[in-house]
Enzyme design. Structure first.
Site, PDB file in Angstrom:
ATOM      1  N   LYS A  36       0.475  34.542  93.823  1.00  0.00           N
ATOM      2  CA  LYS A  36      -0.842  35.166  93.593  1.00  0.00           C
ATOM      3  C   LYS A  36      -0.769  36.672  93.868  1.00  0.00           C
ATOM      4  O   LYS A  36       0.218  37.161  94.436  1.00  0.00           O
ATOM      5  CB  LYS A  36      -1.866  34.513  94.522  1.00  0.00           C
ATOM      6  CG  LYS A  36      -1.554  34.717  95.998  1.00  0.00           C
ATOM      7  CD  LYS A  36      -2.333  33.782  96.897  1.00  0.00           C
ATOM      8  CE  LYS A  36      -1.976  34.029  98.353  1.00  0.00           C
ATOM      9  NZ  LYS A  36      -2.556  33.006  99.237  1.00  0.00           N
ATOM     10  N   ARG A 131     -12.608  27.927 106.143  1.00  0.00           N
ATOM     11  CA  ARG A 131     -12.746  28.875 105.043  1.00  0.00           C
ATOM     12  C   ARG A 131     -13.087  28.065 103.792  1.00  0.00           C
ATOM     13  O   ARG A 131     -14.227  28.015 103.395  1.00  0.00           O
ATOM     14  CB  ARG A 131     -11.460  29.700 104.877  1.00  0.00           C
ATOM     15  CG  ARG A 131     -11.618  30.875 103.941  1.00  0.00           C
ATOM     16  CD  ARG A 131     -10.349  31.702 103.847  1.00  0.00           C
ATOM     17  NE  ARG A 131      -9.182  30.939 103.376  1.00  0.00           N
ATOM     18  CZ  ARG A 131      -7.967  31.450 103.222  1.00  0.00           C
ATOM     19  NH1 ARG A 131      -7.738  32.712 103.494  1.00  0.00           N
ATOM     20  NH2 ARG A 131      -6.969  30.698 102.786  1.00  0.00           N
ATOM     21  N   TYR A 256      -3.226  67.578 107.210  1.00  0.00           N
ATOM     22  CA  TYR A 256      -4.700  67.538 107.276  1.00  0.00           C
ATOM     23  C   TYR A 256      -5.167  67.310 108.706  1.00  0.00           C
ATOM     24  O   TYR A 256      -4.657  66.435 109.400  1.00  0.00           O
ATOM     25  CB  TYR A 256      -5.244  66.410 106.407  1.00  0.00           C
ATOM     26  CG  TYR A 256      -5.213  66.702 104.934  1.00  0.00           C
ATOM     27  CD1 TYR A 256      -5.904  67.782 104.392  1.00  0.00           C
ATOM     28  CD2 TYR A 256      -4.498  65.879 104.071  1.00  0.00           C
ATOM     29  CE1 TYR A 256      -5.881  68.038 103.030  1.00  0.00           C
ATOM     30  CE2 TYR A 256      -4.468  66.117 102.704  1.00  0.00           C
ATOM     31  CZ  TYR A 256      -5.164  67.204 102.189  1.00  0.00           C
ATOM     32  OH  TYR A 256      -5.135  67.451 100.842  1.00  0.00           O
ATOM     33  N   MET A 304      -2.454  61.841 100.065  1.00  0.00           N
ATOM     34  CA  MET A 304      -2.464  60.981  98.879  1.00  0.00           C
ATOM     35  C   MET A 304      -1.069  60.850  98.265  1.00  0.00           C
ATOM     36  O   MET A 304      -0.680  59.766  97.823  1.00  0.00           O
ATOM     37  CB  MET A 304      -3.437  61.548  97.832  1.00  0.00           C
ATOM     38  CG  MET A 304      -3.638  60.635  96.629  1.00  0.00           C
ATOM     39  SD  MET A 304      -4.733  61.337  95.400  1.00  0.00           S
ATOM     40  CE  MET A 304      -6.302  61.253  96.231  1.00  0.00           C
TER      41      MET A 304
HETATM   42  C1  LIG Z   1      -1.505  32.428 100.040  1.00  0.00           C
HETATM   43  C2  LIG Z   1      -1.445  30.995 100.351  1.00  0.00           C
HETATM   44  C3  LIG Z   1      -0.235  30.386 100.727  1.00  0.00           C
HETATM   45  C4  LIG Z   1       1.034  31.171 101.020  1.00  0.00           C
HETATM   46  O1  LIG Z   1       0.942  31.707 102.316  1.00  0.00           O
HETATM   47  P1  LIG Z   1       2.138  32.578 102.955  1.00  0.00           P
HETATM   48  O2  LIG Z   1       1.658  32.898 104.306  1.00  0.00           O
HETATM   49  O3  LIG Z   1       2.279  33.787 102.099  1.00  0.00           O
HETATM   50  O4  LIG Z   1       3.354  31.724 102.925  1.00  0.00           O
HETATM   51  C5  LIG Z   1      -0.226  29.008 100.874  1.00  0.00           C
HETATM   52  N1  LIG Z   1      -1.347  28.278 100.691  1.00  0.00           N
HETATM   53  C6  LIG Z   1      -2.539  28.830 100.353  1.00  0.00           C
HETATM   54  C7  LIG Z   1      -3.728  27.964 100.173  1.00  0.00           C
HETATM   55  C8  LIG Z   1      -2.617  30.201 100.182  1.00  0.00           C
HETATM   56  O5  LIG Z   1      -3.796  30.749  99.867  1.00  0.00           O
END
Ligand SMILES: *Cc1c(COP(=O)(O)O)cnc(C)c1O
Length: 370
Positions: A36, A131, A256, A304
């Protein structure tokens, strides 16, 4: 070092090596590689193609799965957040994506969509993360509804997610497992529990499918951990070069806000990388940078397009010298700790203006989609 700077080098051999480490640590489980958020910033298409050995890929959203299908990826793809609306569910069904169902409303969407082909469904239960997911008591009824909707054609898996597996001493992980186990036994379907931290730190939570993300990219998922100690190799190296070497007097201030004051007469270098490239703006003075292979501290505020570094420890540094911000030779975990964040955020944040160089590719570099 050649080419446009800054650049990220994406080492696909390291990615495949890390997949092998995940396999070796969870040999009895099938593996869905989590790609993702643009493959955690490494390029979703390229990562998907390099991880052809995985049993499935996992993304957060239907749109990501659709992009992979558009790129010709035929692998099994699991959508971890499931469909958000009717259009999502129809698209997922049409493109053969596995959907996760974490809410009653999503089951209603599938019922209304009546897709022509069976949809592989995963039921997400909340065992303590609070969650996403059905409460454990509500899960059997939701499971029964999904089985009925899938018309018996598609296996329905059971999924949960750890809240605190990054800290192996936290009892919450055990409590989540204890909540999950009786439900899994009752439903008797394939289960998926572990992210990278669960895969590496909690062998009893491997289940039928593991879901590693971060470890595949060569970073440790543990608080204070380092990838090398786990046999993982960094996939992303963010690098640039020194574009100025200046000499300032004791008491002169740098950058800065003049937040850094030179404690003596000293050389200060400027590296062409900044928050516009995804380097964290909150990295404080003292954050390590490798200049010509030597560790030197960042000084003053991140701009930046540039950062300044104290070159007293690298007196031989010259204009044009290579600089590594994280990756090979400088663990991304360490830079993240300095900046008060996590490696996930650093790799995800690299922006589109940073050039990409693939290493270990079996195919010519892709033109888009980093
Ligand atoms: C992102 C995610 C993972 C992977 O987690 P990592 O900590 O990157 O290994 C696994 N399961 C779900 C539901 C996730 O959202």
């Amino acid at each position: 070092m050649s080419g446009q700077m800054p650049q990220v080098v994406i080492d696909l051999d390291a990615l495949r090596h890390n997949l092998g480490v995940a396999r070796a640590r969870a040999p009895a489980s099938r593996l869905m590689a989590v790609i993702k958020a643009n493959g955690y910033g490494h390029g979703m298409r390229r990562v998907a193609q390099a991880l052809g050995e995985a049993d499935a890929l996992a993304v957060a959203r239907v749109g990501e799965g659709a992009q992979l299908r558009d790129a010709g990826i035929a692998a099994r793809i699991v959508v971890l957040e499931g469909g958000f609306d009717a259009q999502d569910v129809a698209e997922a069904a049409g493109r053969g994506l596995d959907l996760v169902f974490h809410h009653e409303e999503q089951i209603a969407l599938l019922a209304a969509a009546r897709p022509a082909r069976p949809t592989r469904a995963w039921l997400k239960v909340d065992t303590g993360m609070h969650r996403l997911g059905f409460q454990v008591e509500a899960a059997p009824a939701a499971h029964a509804r999904l089985v009925a909707l899938a018309r018996g054609n598609a296996p329905v898996g059971l999924m949960t997610h750890f809240a605190s597996a990054d800290d192996p001493g936290d009892p919450a992980t055990r409590e989540q497992l204890d909540a999950f186990r009786p439900l899994a036994a009752r439903l008797g379907v394939p289960v998926s529990i572990s992210n990278s931290a669960g895969l590496l730190g909690c062998p009893e939570a491997h289940g039928d499918w593991v879901r590693p993300g971060l470890m595949l990219y060569g970073a440790s998922p543990f608080l204070g951990g380092r990838a090398a100690a786990l046999g993982l190799r960094p996939v992303m190296t963010l690098r640039s070069r020194l574009i100025a070497v200046n000499h300032y007097r004791r008491g002169e201030r740098v950058g800065y806000g003049g937040t850094y004051t030179c404690p003596e007469d000293m050389p200060v270098g400027v590296v062409a990388v900044g928050y516009g490239d995804g380097y964290p703006r909150h990295a404080p003075s003292g954050t390590p940078v490798l200049v010509g292979g030597v560790r030197v501290p960042l000084v003053g505020r991140v701009s930046m397009d540039m950062i300044s570094v104290d070159l007293r420890g690298a007196p031989g540094a010259r204009l044009g010298d290579p600089a590594v911000l994280w990756g090979e030779g400088l663990p991304v975990e360490e830079v993240a700790e300095c900046a008060g964040t996590i490696p996930y955020q650093l790799t995800c944040a690299v922006t589109g203006r940073v050039a990409v160089v693939e290493r270990g590719a079996e195919r010519p570099p892709l033109d888009a989609g980093r």
